[in-house]
Design a protein around this motif. Structure first.
Motif, PDB file in Angstrom:
ATOM      1  N   TYR A 127     128.227  27.542 -68.179  1.00 24.17           N
ATOM      2  CA  TYR A 127     127.201  27.607 -69.221  1.00 24.17           C
ATOM      3  C   TYR A 127     125.965  26.822 -68.774  1.00 24.17           C
ATOM      4  N   TYR A 128     126.198  25.592 -68.306  1.00 24.27           N
ATOM      5  CA  TYR A 128     125.070  24.743 -67.891  1.00 24.27           C
ATOM      6  C   TYR A 128     124.431  25.238 -66.597  1.00 24.27           C
ATOM      7  N   ALA A 129     125.235  25.742 -65.667  1.00 24.03           N
ATOM      8  CA  ALA A 129     124.691  26.253 -64.402  1.00 24.03           C
ATOM      9  C   ALA A 129     123.711  27.397 -64.656  1.00 24.03           C
ATOM     10  N   ARG A 130     124.026  28.237 -65.640  1.00 22.01           N
ATOM     11  CA  ARG A 130     123.126  29.354 -65.982  1.00 22.01           C
ATOM     12  C   ARG A 130     121.829  28.867 -66.612  1.00 22.01           C
ATOM     13  N   ARG A 131     121.801  27.599 -67.007  1.00 24.26           N
ATOM     14  CA  ARG A 131     120.627  27.047 -67.682  1.00 24.26           C
ATOM     15  C   ARG A 131     119.923  25.977 -66.850  1.00 24.26           C
ATOM     16  N   GLY A 132     120.062  26.086 -65.541  1.00 27.51           N
ATOM     17  CA  GLY A 132     119.270  25.224 -64.664  1.00 27.51           C
ATOM     18  C   GLY A 132     119.899  23.924 -64.218  1.00 27.51           C
ATOM     19  N   TRP A 133     121.171  23.708 -64.540  1.00 22.78           N
ATOM     20  CA  TRP A 133     121.851  22.484 -64.111  1.00 22.78           C
ATOM     21  C   TRP A 133     122.558  22.757 -62.787  1.00 22.78           C
ATOM     22  N   THR A 134     122.596  21.764 -61.911  1.00 22.85           N
ATOM     23  CA  THR A 134     123.309  21.913 -60.651  1.00 22.85           C
ATOM     24  C   THR A 134     124.400  20.858 -60.536  1.00 22.85           C
ATOM     25  N   LEU A 135     125.436  21.210 -59.794  1.00 23.09           N
ATOM     26  CA  LEU A 135     126.574  20.318 -59.621  1.00 23.09           C
ATOM     27  C   LEU A 135     126.206  19.170 -58.689  1.00 23.09           C
ATOM     28  N   LEU A 136     126.442  17.957 -59.137  1.00 25.21           N
ATOM     29  CA  LEU A 136     126.214  16.775 -58.315  1.00 25.21           C
ATOM     30  C   LEU A 136     127.539  16.399 -57.646  1.00 25.21           C
ATOM     31  N   GLU A 137     128.597  16.336 -58.441  1.00 26.23           N
ATOM     32  CA  GLU A 137     129.925  16.070 -57.876  1.00 26.23           C
ATOM     33  C   GLU A 137     131.003  16.399 -58.896  1.00 26.23           C
ATOM     34  N   ARG A 138     132.226  16.561 -58.390  1.00 28.62           N
ATOM     35  CA  ARG A 138     133.375  16.725 -59.265  1.00 28.62           C
ATOM     36  C   ARG A 138     134.161  15.427 -59.221  1.00 28.62           C
ATOM     37  N   PHE A 139     134.783  15.092 -60.330  1.00 30.15           N
ATOM     38  CA  PHE A 139     135.591  13.868 -60.368  1.00 30.15           C
ATOM     39  C   PHE A 139     136.720  14.067 -61.368  1.00 30.15           C
ATOM     40  N   ARG A 140     137.674  13.160 -61.327  1.00 29.63           N
ATOM     41  CA  ARG A 140     138.773  13.202 -62.283  1.00 29.63           C
ATOM     42  C   ARG A 140     138.647  12.064 -63.280  1.00 29.63           C
ATOM     43  N   ALA A 141     138.814  12.396 -64.536  1.00 26.35           N
ATOM     44  CA  ALA A 141     138.820  11.388 -65.598  1.00 26.35           C
ATOM     45  C   ALA A 141     139.526  11.996 -66.792  1.00 26.35           C
ATOM     46  N   TRP A 142     140.066  11.141 -67.633  1.00 25.45           N
ATOM     47  CA  TRP A 142     140.765  11.617 -68.832  1.00 25.45           C
ATOM     48  C   TRP A 142     141.820  12.670 -68.473  1.00 25.45           C
ATOM     49  N   ASP A 143     142.513  12.448 -67.337  1.00 31.55           N
ATOM     50  CA  ASP A 143     143.573  13.361 -66.877  1.00 31.55           C
ATOM     51  C   ASP A 143     143.101  14.790 -66.665  1.00 31.55           C
ATOM     52  N   ASN A 144     141.856  14.956 -66.261  1.00 33.86           N
ATOM     53  CA  ASN A 144     141.337  16.300 -66.069  1.00 33.86           C
ATOM     54  C   ASN A 144     140.216  16.320 -65.042  1.00 33.86           C
ATOM     55  N   ASP A 145     139.934  17.510 -64.488  1.00 36.95           N
ATOM     56  CA  ASP A 145     138.789  17.658 -63.590  1.00 36.95           C
ATOM     57  C   ASP A 145     137.519  17.671 -64.430  1.00 36.95           C
ATOM     58  N   GLN A 146     136.496  16.997 -63.937  1.00 37.17           N
ATOM     59  CA  GLN A 146     135.213  16.912 -64.635  1.00 37.17           C
ATOM     60  C   GLN A 146     134.108  17.343 -63.666  1.00 37.17           C
ATOM     61  N   TRP A 147     133.026  17.807 -64.232  1.00 37.17           N
ATOM     62  CA  TRP A 147     131.843  18.200 -63.465  1.00 37.17           C
ATOM     63  C   TRP A 147     130.684  17.308 -63.842  1.00 37.17           C
ATOM     64  N   LEU A 148     130.094  16.657 -62.854  1.00 35.51           N
ATOM     65  CA  LEU A 148     128.900  15.843 -63.065  1.00 35.51           C
ATOM     66  C   LEU A 148     127.730  16.706 -62.617  1.00 35.51           C
ATOM     67  N   MET A 149     126.786  16.957 -63.536  1.00 35.48           N
ATOM     68  CA  MET A 149     125.688  17.876 -63.266  1.00 35.48           C
ATOM     69  C   MET A 149     124.350  17.186 -63.485  1.00 35.48           C
ATOM     70  N   ILE A 150     123.324  17.729 -62.828  1.00 38.01           N
ATOM     71  CA  ILE A 150     121.990  17.157 -62.904  1.00 38.01           C
ATOM     72  C   ILE A 150     120.986  18.279 -63.171  1.00 38.01           C
ATOM     73  N   ARG A 151     119.908  17.935 -63.871  1.00 38.27           N
ATOM     74  CA  ARG A 151     118.818  18.902 -64.085  1.00 38.27           C
ATOM     75  C   ARG A 151     117.503  18.185 -63.910  1.00 38.27           C
ATOM     76  N   GLU A 152     116.652  18.759 -63.071  1.00 39.88           N
ATOM     77  CA  GLU A 152     115.301  18.231 -62.879  1.00 39.88           C
ATOM     78  C   GLU A 152     114.468  18.642 -64.086  1.00 39.88           C
ATOM     79  N   LEU A 153     113.592  17.752 -64.509  1.00 37.07           N
ATOM     80  CA  LEU A 153     112.761  18.032 -65.690  1.00 37.07           C
ATOM     81  C   LEU A 153     111.341  18.430 -65.307  1.00 37.07           C
TER      82      LEU A 153
END
Length: 153
Positions: A127-153
């Motif tokens: 959803y976020y990738a389609r709206r201009g966000w890019t993946l910075l890194e993946r990490f694990r937290a709260w017993d799950n895979d998470q996506w850390l994303m960034i968007r330039e303004l």
């Protein structure tokens, strides 16, 4: 008539309800924090700059919101600000409301002089990738895979 976007600080009567929605929606993040404590933190965050939240209202009915958080990921205190607490009530979905809220927060971040901002998600990365966000890194937290994303303004 389309819902209007307003800052929660101007409608404090909705603060506890919105905080409860977020606490329930992202329960894995709040496992250690009781609801009442989060509600106090979130309400204070409307004036101290920690959690300024933009909400969608139809009349006086709360439909959703999104926040520009100073800090939203304990693992990455070096990053910020953050798009956080994005939620639209089930009956108000499908009208592009989340998109309007996210754009509102983007504009607020830009007006405050930020060049970029961040978010983390465990299942909405497409959803976020389609709206201009890019993946910075993946990490694990709260017993799950998470996506850390960034968007330039």
């Amino acid at each position: 008539m389309s819902p209007r976007l307003e800052w929660l600080i101007d409608h404090p009567q909705h603060s506890d309800t919105y905080a409860e929605w977020i606490h329930r929606q992202f329960a894995y993040e709040y496992a250690e924090q009781p609801l009442a404590e989060w509600q106090r933190e979130f309400a204070a965050g409307q004036s101290n700059g920690e959690w300024p939240c933009l909400i969608a209202l139809e009349g006086d009915q709360l439909l959703g919101g999104a926040a520009l958080a100073r800090a939203d990921l304990a693992l990455r205190p070096d990053l910020g600000p953050w798009l956080a607490c994005v939620f639209v009530s089930p009956e108000a979905r499908g009208q592009g409301l989340a998109e309007r809220l996210i754009e509102g927060i983007s504009q607020a971040a830009k007006q405050r002089g930020f060049a970029r901002f961040y978010l983390h998600t465990q299942n909405k990365q497409d959803y976020y990738a389609r709206r201009g966000w890019t993946l910075l890194e993946r990490f694990r937290a709260w017993d799950n895979d998470q996506w850390l994303m960034i968007r330039e303004l």
